[in-house]
Design a protein around this motif. Structure first.
Motif, PDB file in Angstrom:
ATOM      1  N   ASP A  71       7.169  13.811  -8.934  1.00 23.65           N
ATOM      2  CA  ASP A  71       5.486  14.833  -9.312  1.00 23.65           C
ATOM      3  C   ASP A  71       4.733  13.103  -9.892  1.00 23.65           C
ATOM      4  O   ASP A  71       4.894  12.586  -9.661  1.00 23.65           O
ATOM      5  N   THR A  72       3.878  13.604 -10.607  1.00 19.51           N
ATOM      6  CA  THR A  72       2.708  13.464 -11.311  1.00 19.51           C
ATOM      7  C   THR A  72       2.787  13.631 -12.685  1.00 19.51           C
ATOM      8  O   THR A  72       3.094  15.038 -12.573  1.00 19.51           O
ATOM      9  N   ASP A  73       2.650  13.044 -13.803  1.00 20.28           N
ATOM     10  CA  ASP A  73       2.725  13.091 -15.133  1.00 20.28           C
ATOM     11  C   ASP A  73       1.276  13.494 -15.673  1.00 20.28           C
ATOM     12  O   ASP A  73       1.050  11.573 -16.192  1.00 20.28           O
ATOM     13  N   ASP A  74       0.108  13.923 -16.226  1.00 15.51           N
ATOM     14  CA  ASP A  74      -0.896  13.132 -16.472  1.00 15.51           C
ATOM     15  C   ASP A  74      -2.073  12.511 -15.701  1.00 15.51           C
ATOM     16  O   ASP A  74      -2.435  11.769 -15.616  1.00 15.51           O
ATOM     17  N   GLY A  75      -0.869  12.425 -13.833  1.00 20.69           N
ATOM     18  CA  GLY A  75      -1.878  11.768 -13.037  1.00 20.69           C
ATOM     19  C   GLY A  75      -1.114  10.560 -13.218  1.00 20.69           C
ATOM     20  O   GLY A  75      -1.928  10.133 -11.756  1.00 20.69           O
ATOM     21  N   GLN A  76      -0.209  10.051 -13.833  1.00 20.62           N
ATOM     22  CA  GLN A  76       0.188   9.272 -13.547  1.00 20.62           C
ATOM     23  C   GLN A  76       1.428   9.333 -12.273  1.00 20.62           C
ATOM     24  O   GLN A  76       2.167  10.254 -12.477  1.00 20.62           O
ATOM     25  N   PRO A  77       2.073   8.412 -11.314  1.00 18.42           N
ATOM     26  CA  PRO A  77       3.144   8.614 -10.775  1.00 18.42           C
ATOM     27  C   PRO A  77       4.532   8.807 -11.440  1.00 18.42           C
ATOM     28  O   PRO A  77       5.164   7.578 -12.271  1.00 18.42           O
ATOM     29  N   VAL A  78       5.658   9.449 -10.649  1.00 18.84           N
ATOM     30  CA  VAL A  78       7.038   9.821 -11.248  1.00 18.84           C
ATOM     31  C   VAL A  78       7.945   9.339 -10.348  1.00 18.84           C
ATOM     32  O   VAL A  78       7.117  10.206  -9.102  1.00 18.84           O
ATOM     33  N   CYS A  79       8.584   8.883 -10.285  1.00 22.47           N
ATOM     34  CA  CYS A  79       9.355   8.688  -9.146  1.00 22.47           C
ATOM     35  C   CYS A  79      10.915   9.532  -9.316  1.00 22.47           C
ATOM     36  O   CYS A  79      11.529  10.275 -10.212  1.00 22.47           O
ATOM     37  N   ALA A  80      11.503   9.827  -7.604  1.00 25.51           N
ATOM     38  CA  ALA A  80      12.380  10.919  -8.290  1.00 25.51           C
ATOM     39  C   ALA A  80      14.090   9.985  -9.485  1.00 25.51           C
ATOM     40  O   ALA A  80      13.915  11.768  -9.350  1.00 25.51           O
ATOM     41  N   ASP A  81      14.187   9.355  -9.379  1.00 27.85           N
ATOM     42  CA  ASP A  81      15.451   9.073 -10.336  1.00 27.85           C
ATOM     43  C   ASP A  81      14.212   9.572 -11.773  1.00 27.85           C
ATOM     44  O   ASP A  81      15.480   9.965 -12.551  1.00 27.85           O
TER      45      ASP A  81
ATOM     46  N   ASP B 131       0.976  -1.494   0.161  1.00 32.38           N
ATOM     47  CA  ASP B 131       0.327   0.098   0.658  1.00 32.38           C
ATOM     48  C   ASP B 131       0.581   1.415  -0.425  1.00 32.38           C
ATOM     49  O   ASP B 131       0.358   2.126  -0.231  1.00 32.38           O
ATOM     50  N   ASP B 132       2.323   0.864   0.537  1.00 35.27           N
ATOM     51  CA  ASP B 132       2.997   2.110   0.504  1.00 35.27           C
ATOM     52  C   ASP B 132       3.735   2.341  -0.486  1.00 35.27           C
ATOM     53  O   ASP B 132       5.194   3.307  -0.658  1.00 35.27           O
ATOM     54  N   GLU B 133       3.596   1.717  -1.564  1.00 33.41           N
ATOM     55  CA  GLU B 133       4.505   2.040  -2.988  1.00 33.41           C
ATOM     56  C   GLU B 133       3.862   2.257  -4.282  1.00 33.41           C
ATOM     57  O   GLU B 133       2.539   1.964  -4.035  1.00 33.41           O
ATOM     58  N   PHE B 134       4.910   2.254  -5.132  1.00 33.62           N
ATOM     59  CA  PHE B 134       3.846   3.065  -6.633  1.00 33.62           C
ATOM     60  C   PHE B 134       4.606   2.267  -7.368  1.00 33.62           C
ATOM     61  O   PHE B 134       5.283   2.418  -6.892  1.00 33.62           O
ATOM     62  N   THR B 135       3.833   2.506  -8.590  1.00 29.97           N
ATOM     63  CA  THR B 135       4.766   1.993  -9.576  1.00 29.97           C
ATOM     64  C   THR B 135       4.930   3.243 -10.493  1.00 29.97           C
ATOM     65  O   THR B 135       4.210   4.076 -10.993  1.00 29.97           O
ATOM     66  N   CYS B 136       6.166   3.265 -10.731  1.00 25.33           N
ATOM     67  CA  CYS B 136       6.418   4.394 -11.417  1.00 25.33           C
ATOM     68  C   CYS B 136       6.359   4.319 -13.313  1.00 25.33           C
ATOM     69  O   CYS B 136       6.179   3.646 -13.422  1.00 25.33           O
ATOM     70  N   SER B 137       5.934   5.645 -13.671  1.00 25.53           N
ATOM     71  CA  SER B 137       5.065   5.646 -14.947  1.00 25.53           C
ATOM     72  C   SER B 137       6.198   5.822 -15.855  1.00 25.53           C
ATOM     73  O   SER B 137       5.649   5.484 -17.719  1.00 25.53           O
ATOM     74  N   ILE B 138       7.258   5.870 -15.924  1.00 25.01           N
ATOM     75  CA  ILE B 138       8.191   6.085 -16.821  1.00 25.01           C
ATOM     76  C   ILE B 138       9.293   4.367 -16.749  1.00 25.01           C
ATOM     77  O   ILE B 138      10.082   4.486 -17.076  1.00 25.01           O
ATOM     78  N   CYS B 139      10.532   4.585 -15.877  1.00 22.73           N
ATOM     79  CA  CYS B 139      10.832   3.211 -15.927  1.00 22.73           C
ATOM     80  C   CYS B 139       9.814   2.138 -15.341  1.00 22.73           C
ATOM     81  O   CYS B 139      10.378   0.796 -15.234  1.00 22.73           O
ATOM     82  N   PHE B 140       8.946   1.704 -15.001  1.00 22.91           N
ATOM     83  CA  PHE B 140       7.781   0.910 -14.757  1.00 22.91           C
ATOM     84  C   PHE B 140       8.167  -0.144 -13.647  1.00 22.91           C
ATOM     85  O   PHE B 140       8.573  -1.354 -13.560  1.00 22.91           O
ATOM     86  N   LEU B 141       9.469   0.358 -12.198  1.00 24.86           N
ATOM     87  CA  LEU B 141      10.417   0.083 -11.226  1.00 24.86           C
ATOM     88  C   LEU B 141       8.762   0.023 -10.265  1.00 24.86           C
ATOM     89  O   LEU B 141       8.244   1.525 -10.357  1.00 24.86           O
ATOM     90  N   VAL B 142       8.762  -0.280  -9.304  1.00 27.69           N
ATOM     91  CA  VAL B 142       8.161  -0.011  -7.941  1.00 27.69           C
ATOM     92  C   VAL B 142       8.917   0.447  -6.904  1.00 27.69           C
ATOM     93  O   VAL B 142      10.038   0.069  -6.489  1.00 27.69           O
ATOM     94  N   HIS B 143       8.574   1.251  -6.219  1.00 25.85           N
ATOM     95  CA  HIS B 143       9.301   2.359  -5.279  1.00 25.85           C
ATOM     96  C   HIS B 143       8.313   3.046  -4.417  1.00 25.85           C
ATOM     97  O   HIS B 143       6.960   2.469  -3.936  1.00 25.85           O
ATOM     98  N   HIS B 144       8.768   3.293  -2.908  1.00 32.27           N
ATOM     99  CA  HIS B 144       8.600   3.370  -1.468  1.00 32.27           C
ATOM    100  C   HIS B 144       8.403   5.080  -2.250  1.00 32.27           C
ATOM    101  O   HIS B 144       8.312   5.450  -2.665  1.00 32.27           O
ATOM    102  N   ARG B 145       6.736   5.109  -1.325  1.00 32.17           N
ATOM    103  CA  ARG B 145       5.627   6.508  -1.991  1.00 32.17           C
ATOM    104  C   ARG B 145       7.378   7.489  -1.382  1.00 32.17           C
ATOM    105  O   ARG B 145       6.890   8.874  -2.022  1.00 32.17           O
ATOM    106  N   SER B 146       8.088   7.131  -0.699  1.00 29.84           N
ATOM    107  CA  SER B 146       8.596   8.420  -0.168  1.00 29.84           C
ATOM    108  C   SER B 146      10.090   8.509  -1.410  1.00 29.84           C
ATOM    109  O   SER B 146      10.509  10.452  -1.334  1.00 29.84           O
TER     110      SER B 146
END
Length: 101
Positions: free
Chosen positions: A88-98, A69-84
């Motif tokens: 950003d969000t790109d058109d409502g899709q999550p984007v990781c810091a990397d 529940d505290d993880e998300f899948t980046c819409s660019i690299c498609f890796l699962v990251h912790h919510r920390s």
């Protein structure tokens, strides 16, 4: 063999004046690396698989854990990251810091 590029270069007449024993002594001092036992080297090489090796008789045993529940899948690299790591969000899709950099 390592070369010291900061050392002054010898002239051709200096190289010719060096004796064979002196050159061999310098080479022995410069090498200074320990001898490697051939059996140990072969044993270490057997632990690694070469690319393209036949792995048809191998079986993988990996436990797949679903996204938490505290993880998300980046819409660019498609890796699962912790919510920390959410940058950003790109058109409502999550984007990781990397990927946001």
């Amino acid at each position: 063999m390592a070369t010291d590029y900061d050392a002054p270069r010898k002239k051709d007449d200096d190289v010719e004046s060096d004796s064979l024993e002196e050159l061999q002594a310098r080479r022995a001092e410069a090498s200074g690396s320990p001898e490697v036992d051939g059996d140990e080297e072969n044993a270490a090489a057997e632990e690694f698989e070469l690319p393209g090796a036949d792995l048809s008789n191998e079986e993988l045993s990996v436990q797949v854990v679903p996204r938490q529940d505290d993880e998300f899948t980046c819409s660019i690299c498609f890796l699962v990251h912790h919510r920390s790591q959410l940058a950003d969000t790109d058109d409502g899709q999550p984007v990781c810091a990397d990927c946001a950099d």
